[in-house]
Design a protein around this motif. Structure first.
Motif, PDB file in Angstrom:
ATOM      1  N   THR A  87       0.540  -1.329   0.209  1.00  0.00           N
ATOM      2  CA  THR A  87      -0.447  -0.251   0.212  1.00  0.00           C
ATOM      3  C   THR A  87       0.941   1.119  -0.005  1.00  0.00           C
ATOM      4  OG1 THR A  87      -0.346   0.351   2.985  1.00  0.00           O
ATOM      5  CG2 THR A  87      -1.967  -1.543   1.333  1.00  0.00           C
ATOM      6  N   GLY A  88       2.015   0.970   0.151  1.00  0.00           N
ATOM      7  CA  GLY A  88       2.812   2.233   0.328  1.00  0.00           C
ATOM      8  C   GLY A  88       2.503   3.486   1.593  1.00  0.00           C
ATOM      9  N   SER A  89       2.281   2.804   2.395  1.00  0.00           N
ATOM     10  CA  SER A  89       1.953   3.717   4.051  1.00  0.00           C
ATOM     11  C   SER A  89       2.677   3.595   4.578  1.00  0.00           C
ATOM     12  CB  SER A  89      -0.002   2.721   3.902  1.00  0.00           C
ATOM     13  OG  SER A  89       0.338   2.021   5.276  1.00  0.00           O
ATOM     14  N   VAL A  90       2.411   4.837   5.315  1.00  0.00           N
ATOM     15  CA  VAL A  90       3.875   4.530   6.441  1.00  0.00           C
ATOM     16  C   VAL A  90       3.581   4.976   8.018  1.00  0.00           C
ATOM     17  CG1 VAL A  90       6.008   6.592   7.348  1.00  0.00           C
ATOM     18  CG2 VAL A  90       5.652   5.413   4.594  1.00  0.00           C
ATOM     19  N   HIS A  91       3.904   4.499   9.055  1.00  0.00           N
ATOM     20  CA  HIS A  91       3.382   4.368   9.872  1.00  0.00           C
ATOM     21  C   HIS A  91       4.591   4.642  11.077  1.00  0.00           C
ATOM     22  CE1 HIS A  91      -0.150   3.586   8.740  1.00  0.00           C
ATOM     23  NE2 HIS A  91       0.056   2.669   7.505  1.00  0.00           N
ATOM     24  N   HIS A  92       4.517   4.658  12.207  1.00  0.00           N
ATOM     25  CA  HIS A  92       4.823   4.872  13.239  1.00  0.00           C
ATOM     26  C   HIS A  92       4.768   4.240  14.536  1.00  0.00           C
ATOM     27  CE1 HIS A  92       7.498   7.096  16.604  1.00  0.00           C
ATOM     28  NE2 HIS A  92       6.437   6.711  17.539  1.00  0.00           N
ATOM     29  N   VAL A  93       5.791   2.802  14.385  1.00  0.00           N
ATOM     30  CA  VAL A  93       4.997   1.929  15.661  1.00  0.00           C
ATOM     31  C   VAL A  93       5.539   2.516  16.867  1.00  0.00           C
ATOM     32  CG1 VAL A  93       6.047  -0.146  16.275  1.00  0.00           C
ATOM     33  CG2 VAL A  93       6.136   0.416  13.770  1.00  0.00           C
ATOM     34  N   ASP A  94       3.947   2.799  17.395  1.00  0.00           N
ATOM     35  CA  ASP A  94       4.190   2.951  18.902  1.00  0.00           C
ATOM     36  C   ASP A  94       4.576   2.041  19.979  1.00  0.00           C
ATOM     37  OD1 ASP A  94       1.596   1.910  18.696  1.00  0.00           O
ATOM     38  OD2 ASP A  94       0.816   3.672  18.460  1.00  0.00           O
ATOM     39  N   ARG A  95       3.848   0.657  19.011  1.00  0.00           N
ATOM     40  CA  ARG A  95       4.300  -0.648  20.293  1.00  0.00           C
ATOM     41  C   ARG A  95       4.724  -1.835  19.746  1.00  0.00           C
ATOM     42  NH1 ARG A  95      -0.300   0.979  21.810  1.00  0.00           N
ATOM     43  NH2 ARG A  95      -0.499   1.714  23.971  1.00  0.00           N
ATOM     44  N   ILE A  96       5.159  -1.988  20.313  1.00  0.00           N
ATOM     45  CA  ILE A  96       5.643  -4.054  20.105  1.00  0.00           C
ATOM     46  C   ILE A  96       5.745  -4.823  21.227  1.00  0.00           C
ATOM     47  CG2 ILE A  96       6.945  -3.480  17.901  1.00  0.00           C
ATOM     48  CD1 ILE A  96       9.102  -4.510  19.336  1.00  0.00           C
ATOM     49  N   GLY A  97       4.883  -6.692  20.502  1.00  0.00           N
ATOM     50  CA  GLY A  97       4.711  -7.734  22.028  1.00  0.00           C
ATOM     51  C   GLY A  97       4.323  -8.972  21.251  1.00  0.00           C
ATOM     52  N   VAL A  98       4.434  -9.884  22.013  1.00  0.00           N
ATOM     53  CA  VAL A  98       4.403 -11.098  21.800  1.00  0.00           C
ATOM     54  C   VAL A  98       2.773 -11.301  22.936  1.00  0.00           C
ATOM     55  CG1 VAL A  98       6.229 -11.112  21.025  1.00  0.00           C
ATOM     56  CG2 VAL A  98       5.511 -11.750  23.618  1.00  0.00           C
ATOM     57  N   PHE A  99       2.052 -12.447  22.145  1.00  0.00           N
ATOM     58  CA  PHE A  99       1.328 -13.003  23.084  1.00  0.00           C
ATOM     59  C   PHE A  99       0.862 -13.681  23.536  1.00  0.00           C
ATOM     60  CE2 PHE A  99      -0.688 -10.699  18.757  1.00  0.00           C
ATOM     61  CZ  PHE A  99      -1.610 -10.026  19.394  1.00  0.00           C
ATOM     62  N   GLU A 144      10.278 -14.838  14.696  1.00  0.00           N
ATOM     63  CA  GLU A 144       9.808 -14.183  15.857  1.00  0.00           C
ATOM     64  C   GLU A 144       8.761 -13.859  15.044  1.00  0.00           C
ATOM     65  OE1 GLU A 144      11.759 -13.112  19.851  1.00  0.00           O
ATOM     66  OE2 GLU A 144      12.405 -11.880  18.893  1.00  0.00           O
ATOM     67  N   ILE A 145       7.135 -14.630  15.740  1.00  0.00           N
ATOM     68  CA  ILE A 145       6.359 -13.691  15.558  1.00  0.00           C
ATOM     69  C   ILE A 145       5.289 -12.868  16.999  1.00  0.00           C
ATOM     70  CG2 ILE A 145       3.454 -14.527  16.253  1.00  0.00           C
ATOM     71  CD1 ILE A 145       4.974 -17.349  14.262  1.00  0.00           C
ATOM     72  N   GLY A 146       5.315 -11.943  16.123  1.00  0.00           N
ATOM     73  CA  GLY A 146       4.377 -11.109  17.498  1.00  0.00           C
ATOM     74  C   GLY A 146       3.634  -9.811  17.266  1.00  0.00           C
ATOM     75  N   PHE A 147       3.101  -9.070  17.543  1.00  0.00           N
ATOM     76  CA  PHE A 147       2.496  -7.609  17.080  1.00  0.00           C
ATOM     77  C   PHE A 147       3.054  -6.378  17.037  1.00  0.00           C
ATOM     78  CE2 PHE A 147       1.423  -7.582  21.693  1.00  0.00           C
ATOM     79  CZ  PHE A 147       1.541  -6.091  21.727  1.00  0.00           C
ATOM     80  N   LEU A 148       2.370  -5.202  16.419  1.00  0.00           N
ATOM     81  CA  LEU A 148       2.531  -4.219  16.230  1.00  0.00           C
ATOM     82  C   LEU A 148       1.128  -3.362  16.744  1.00  0.00           C
ATOM     83  CD1 LEU A 148       2.568  -2.243  13.843  1.00  0.00           C
ATOM     84  CD2 LEU A 148       4.530  -3.664  13.035  1.00  0.00           C
ATOM     85  N   THR A 149       1.603  -2.092  17.260  1.00  0.00           N
ATOM     86  CA  THR A 149       0.947  -1.311  16.823  1.00  0.00           C
ATOM     87  C   THR A 149       1.136   0.097  16.316  1.00  0.00           C
ATOM     88  OG1 THR A 149       0.350  -0.322  19.203  1.00  0.00           O
ATOM     89  CG2 THR A 149      -0.958  -2.107  18.950  1.00  0.00           C
ATOM     90  N   ALA A 150       0.254   1.015  15.016  1.00  0.00           N
ATOM     91  CA  ALA A 150       0.955   2.524  14.679  1.00  0.00           C
ATOM     92  C   ALA A 150      -0.195   3.275  14.730  1.00  0.00           C
ATOM     93  CB  ALA A 150       1.570   1.570  13.626  1.00  0.00           C
TER      94      ALA A 150
END
Ligand code: GDP
Ligand code: MG
Length: 597
Positions: free
Chosen positions: A230-242, A256-262
């Motif tokens: 999509t070409g969209s750019v984001h700032h990662v504000d959180r990373i983690g695992v479940f 590794e497998i985890g999540f990000l929020t942005a």
């Protein structure tokens, strides 16, 4: 964690063979979740999933496991959706891991979705550990089922682990097998970041949560990332695992497998299968095999009570926030008023969304006939996609029409084979293959999707007493003799009942529909003609006779409570009716009239 101590895997199984129960047991045995937080089927979050026993969204959990060799491992389990409608999501999740546990119910054996899912795993080059579940049941027959796995799937099942996900027997052996038989992931820490977007969903507090598998490079909080498709750019504000609750980590490295929020607002901005890299010094080429998932079945959703249109809009917008594969646009129908034309990945997807609107938002819906996408070729050589029979162009401008076809695989006990063949034949099927897997026949048919979308699965279940299993994939478009059939009630066309049918089957379908409607529409004070027509020409007709006056006369005089009761009943009934011209048509007529039997 170093790569050698990571194992990433998924569990593949036919529905009800015990995937979720096994996942729970793996989590429980490794003390990933405190006992007091453990509830049955931890990974199936939504109520509707619980009720139907299906897992719709892929879920994931990170498990710490100390193996018998004394080493500490990180096991990442990705739980994939089990149904054909979500095949694309399954195939992406598969590419995010290196191995699979193949769970087969040892009282049942291999089923259609076992095959569909295990072939996905084989396509993704997985190492596979066969697990025979439910050994606590008397009907368990591990020998037979192991043999079947070898015969039908062609993988070595001599070392299959015998498990009872219910009692916990065999769970240790399963964990050991994951460590011993599944490969460690590969990846390079100092290469440019390549992370696969495996799944995403909307959370009211955090915005969109993105599940990622890091292939190469390292992802850290605070970095700027780019979605390569999509070409969209984001700032990662959180990373983690479940675990499976969210837990923040400093970084996610290769394997590794985890999540990000942005601060991403809509799941639409996160395409499953996309490659995530850094904005600066990013990867040059994305991971292979990206394709957006597209809706294949469309239908109209209208509120029974037109005053609920805004509530329906609200419900649909909320659901769409969390489900990028569901599309919608406003639709107006002469008969049904304002509503939405919605697109779904398949029939189960349609049913799930419709049920959620009715239950969670408490809106009674009229669902119009599900339709597939037709390709209409004009005399001018142009092709248009038809999502709604109501939009059918003038037939004189049409050169030809193509419809989508599927390859359907059905496994069925021998005794029901005849009925299944007849059903497929009746639905314009072309038999491609017929083989045996133990005492079960495996038939493969080429069928028009349009003959399957409505009630094929229900019919299949009923003619086989529930013993058949079914799976399909789209194969392509083919020309056929297709026409739009209209239904007229009291001489007025009811657009919600318009369908595309094969010309040779039009009379039969039209007659069946008119007969059904005659039973479903209550009698009125006047005679009502019910007709099916193709382009102005009537091909079937029924007449609903008028109500005789003395029936209503019963309401006069007599007992007052009884009279009130009757009136209340009428009112309740009215609520579920829609008025077409002078005629009231009950809601269930729209669904029932379209069923074929
Ligand atoms: P899924 O659809 O593959 O996720 O299957 P579930 O985990 O939801 O299990 C389906 C049903 O089988 C549930 O009623 C489970 O309680 C039951 N089940 C799962 N594993 C076992 C087992 O080892 N033994 C017995 N007796 N029942 C099991
Ligand atoms: Mg499940």
């Amino acid at each position: 964690t170093d790569l050698a101590h990571i194992r990433n895997f998924s569990i593949v199984a036919h529905i009800d063979h015990g995937k979720s129960t096994l996942a729970d047991r793996l989590i429980q045995t490794t003390d990933t979740v405190a006992a007091r937080d453990m509830k049955e089927q931890l990974l199936d979050a939504m109520d509707i999933e619980r009720e139907r026993g299906i897992t719709i969204k892929a879920n994931t959990v990170r498990i710490d496991y100390t193996a018998e060799n004394g080493e500490q491992y990180v096991l990442n389990l990705i739980d994939t959706p089990g149904h054909v409608d979500f095949a694309y999501e399954v195939s992406r999740s598969m590419r995010a891991v290196e191995g699979s546990l193949l769970v087969v119910d040892s009282t049942q054996g291999v089923e259609a979705q076992t095959l569909a899912n295990v072939y996905q795993a084989i396509d993704a080059d997985h190492d596979i550990v066969p697990v025979l579940n439910k050994i606590d049941l008397p009907a368990s027959d591990c020998e037979r089922v192991a043999e079947q796995i070898e015969d039908v799937i062609g993988i070595d099942a001599s070392g299959a682990i015998r498990v009872s996900a219910k009692t916990g027997e065999g769970i240790r052996e399963t964990l050991e097998a994951i460590v011993k038989h599944l490969p460690a992931p590969k990846g390079t820490r100092d290469a440019p970041l390549k992370a696969m977007l495996v799944d995403s969903w909307y959370d009211a507090y955090l915005g969109v949560i993105v599940l990622v598998r890091i292939m190469d490079g390292v992802l850290k909080k605070g970095e700027r990332i780019k979605m390569m498709q999509t070409g969209s750019v984001h700032h990662v504000d959180r990373i983690g695992v479940f675990r499976p609750a969210m837990q923040a980590v400093d970084e996610l490295g290769p394997g590794e497998i985890g999540f990000l929020t942005a601060s991403i607002k809509q799941v639409r901005d996160t395409k499953v299968g996309d490659t995530i890299t850094h904005e600066k010094k990013g990867a040059e080429t994305p991971l292979p095999g990206f394709k957006p998932s597209v809706p294949v079945v469309f239908c109209g959703l209208f509120p029974v009570d037109s005053a609920e249109f805004e509530d329906l809009r609200d419900a649909i917008e909320k659901l769409a926030l969390n489900d990028a594969s569901f599309s919608y646009e406003m639709e107006t129908s002469a008969a049904l008023g304002f509503g939405f034309r919605c697109g779904f990945l398949g029939l189960l997807h349609l049913e799930v969304i419709r049920d959620r609107i009715e239950r969670e938002y408490d809106i009674d819906l009229i669902t119009t006939a599900p339709s597939v996408i037709y390709h209409i070729y004009g005399r001018d050589g142009e092709m248009v996609e038809l999502h709604n029979p109501a939009d059918m162009p003038d037939p004189s401008k049409i050169d030809h029409i193509e419809e989508p076809r599927i390859k359907a695989t059905i496994l069925v006990p021998d005794e029901f084979l005849g009925d299944v063949l007849k059903l497929c034949q009746d639905r314009r099927g072309i038999q491609l293959d017929l083989t045996y897997a133990g005492a079960r026949a495996m038939v493969v048919y080429d069928l028009p999707l349009n003959e399957v979308v409505f009630d094929f699965y229900d019919r299949l279940k009923s003619v086989t007493k529930g013993y058949a299993s079914f799976d399909y994939q789209l194969t392509g478009y083919r020309e056929d003799n297709l026409v739009k059939m209209q239904v007229l009630v009291n001489d007025e066309p009811v657009d919600a009942l318009s369908t595309m049918v094969h010309r040779d089957r039009a009379e039969m379908r039209g007659r069946a529909m008119c007969e059904k409607l005659k039973d479903l529409i209550p009698r009125h004070m006047f005679k009502i003609p019910i007709q099916a027509a193709i382009g102005g020409k009537v091909i079937a007709r029924e007449t609903l006779s008028a109500l005789r006056k003395d029936v209503t006369a019963k309401c006069y005089g007599g007992d007052a409570t009884r009279k009130r009761k009757l009136l209340d009943k009428q009112k309740a009934g009215k609520k579920k009716m829609r008025q077409f011209g002078k005629v009231d048509i009950p809601q269930e007529a729209f669904i029932s009239a379209l069923k074929m039997d």
